[in-house]
Scaffold this active site. Structure first.
Site, short mmCIF file in Angstrom:
data_model
loop_
_atom_site.label_atom_id
_atom_site.label_comp_id
_atom_site.label_asym_id
_atom_site.label_seq_id
_atom_site.Cartn_x
_atom_site.Cartn_y
_atom_site.Cartn_z
N LYS A 1 0.82 -1.22 0.00
CA LYS A 1 0.00 0.00 0.00
C LYS A 1 0.84 1.27 0.00
CE LYS A 1 -4.35 -1.55 0.40
NZ LYS A 1 -5.46 -1.11 -0.47
N SER B 1 1.20 -9.72 -0.69
CA SER B 1 0.90 -8.28 -0.65
C SER B 1 1.08 -7.63 0.71
CB SER B 1 -0.52 -8.04 -1.16
OG SER B 1 -1.42 -8.88 -0.48
#
Lengths: 311, 311
Positions: free
Chosen positions: B46, B298
């Protein structure tokens, strides 16, 4: 005694570059960066030295195979490097080695020979003689030291103004290589070894200016099962030349560092691999004064049950 | 609808390079490489999109601060990026957010505003209006998508003959960016999304050719708490243009992948971050046929108790 040189290490970097992960420096907090060697194939820095030692063998010699005696990360590294070169590997392990490690070593295609603990070295030498294979020592060899030293090149390249590099110490191959590279490229950077208090023979030796021996029983007390070896004449000569100090950490500090590495850096680190971080965390004021610091996380092969204890 | 382009992503790579870790590809087995975004600051990809979105704001606009509503990795990323730029950040979180996440967000210097779950978005908009600050959405913005797409550039640079890239899907910002980059640079590479079966709305939508909505209650059933969002019109348009397929994995497969990542790659991966590896592991025969595969891990922000369950 001839010491490994910067150009040996630079040559090693070129030979190992396709087999080794160029690990990034990971910022941990305002003063600390981690060098995560747990990301290497086989989960430890050992692949650098082992692969380099195999790469340096003449092709016809290498083709006859390699032998190592180790139950730990060096065994995996030699087995993996031999697989990459397509040559046979025999790994001699004590017959007390956990099944999971025997299976892991065999998974790289190595032959595993289990012998009583006290016969490891002699049996490895016999096997090497019988087969014309080459014994790859875990740390007492210039090619192994030069391979481990490639970590030092990468640290200085990525953080040129690094002030302190913290490195785990056992037999001393890792710190010998790293200190040689770092001091050649950045003489004002401090290179500080870290040992468990319970296996603090190298720290005592460096302060005494001569090798001080601890019994294997004493060295075996620490949870850091990869840090129970003692330096050789060759690695101790590198330490005397290039290492500023060796400090020690408690078993509790090692455990705390494993937990912090998991939670804050998302890395699985074995006890032996966590001592450098442990030293930083246990002495925040002292290290803060010494500026930008790198801690080498040397390996991540830990039994899940042991690891879970520290989360 | 204008889609993000390769050159947007290449420009993003230049803007984020000092704030983002250039993660290496880690070989997992003969057919699979991992892209370990768990190594980013804040422990998740992110930071790429959030930092890029802030970097693209005019300096006077950025100076008035940023606002985000999220209890997860996007909140940490916006707070961290704002700290790097030295601008204020307000993070609006539901008042049910675990204390540990509130503390972590505050540790980056952000102001945390706790509100009832249903008021998150409206309160965030109000706060942005009141302060002249900019709302940074978690995925529904071209700058965020372009930032996440830098992962795709790195994958193709490091493994030019990659045949399949597996990417977690929630709101779709990550896969939109990655697929745009990968398809532009290597049109024959397959980009496959992965969702939990229990939050498989994007998979159903892609097959239907139109957005299919699942209730928030249904999407909340999965342990993968970062994959409970639904695509926007913008991200769905990217998926239709560039994503070959979206597959789903079971909760058990997610848990097994977390354990394998810890033991075999020494990485702490959160459930949402493990779905791509889970898809690979659950279908070894199918993927083996599709050749060299990359799985994007991720994120790695998982409660230690949850993580320990899967070791």
């Amino acid at each position: 005694m001839a010491l490994v040189t910067l150009s040996d290490i630079q040559a090693a970097a070129d030979l190992v570059k396709d087999a080794v992960v160029r690990t990034p420096l990971l910022r941990f907090d305002d003063g600390l960066w981690l060098k995560p060697e747990v990301l290497q194939p086989v989960g430890a820095f050992k692949i650098r030295g082992a692969y380099h030692a195999l790469a340096r063998l003449p092709e016809d010699v290498r083709a006859r195979g390699v032998v190592a005696h180790s139950s730990g990360n060096h065994a995996q590294a030699v087995a993996y490097a031999a697989k990459l070169f397509g040559v046979p590997a025999v790994i001699v392990v004590p017959d007390t080695t956990p099944r999971v490690k025997v299976v892991a070593t065999r998974s790289h295609g190595a032959e595993v020979v289990e012998v009583p603990m006290t016969e490891r070295e002699s049996r490895a030498r016999e096997l090497a003689d019988e087969r014309g294979a080459t014994l790859i020592p875990p740390f007492d060899h210039p090619d192994v030291i030069a391979g481990q030293g490639t970590i030092g090149l990468e640290v200085v390249a990525d953080l040129p103004d690094v002030e302190t590099v913290l490195v785990p110490v056992s037999g001393g191959g890792l710190i010998s290589g790293v200190a040689t590279a770092v001091k050649a490229l950045s003489p004002s950077t401090r290179v500080v070894g870290v040992e468990p208090e319970l296996a603090g023979d190298a720290a005592e030796s460096l302060r005494a200016g001569a090798l001080v021996q601890w019994s294997p029983e004493d060295r075996a007390r620490t949870v850091a099962d990869g840090l129970r070896s003692e330096p050789s004449e060759l690695t101790f000569a590198h330490m005397r030349a290039y290492v500023d100090d060796i400090v020690t950490v408690s078993e509790e500090e090692i455990g705390a560092a494993i937990g912090r590495a998991a939670r804050q850096a998302r890395l699985v680190v074995e006890p032996s691999g966590a001592v450098a971080l442990a030293a930083y965390l246990a002495r925040p004021t002292g290290w803060a004064a010494s500026g930008r610091t790198v801690a080498v996380l040397s390996g991540g092969n830990v039994d899940p049950e042991v690891f879970a204890r520290y989360l």
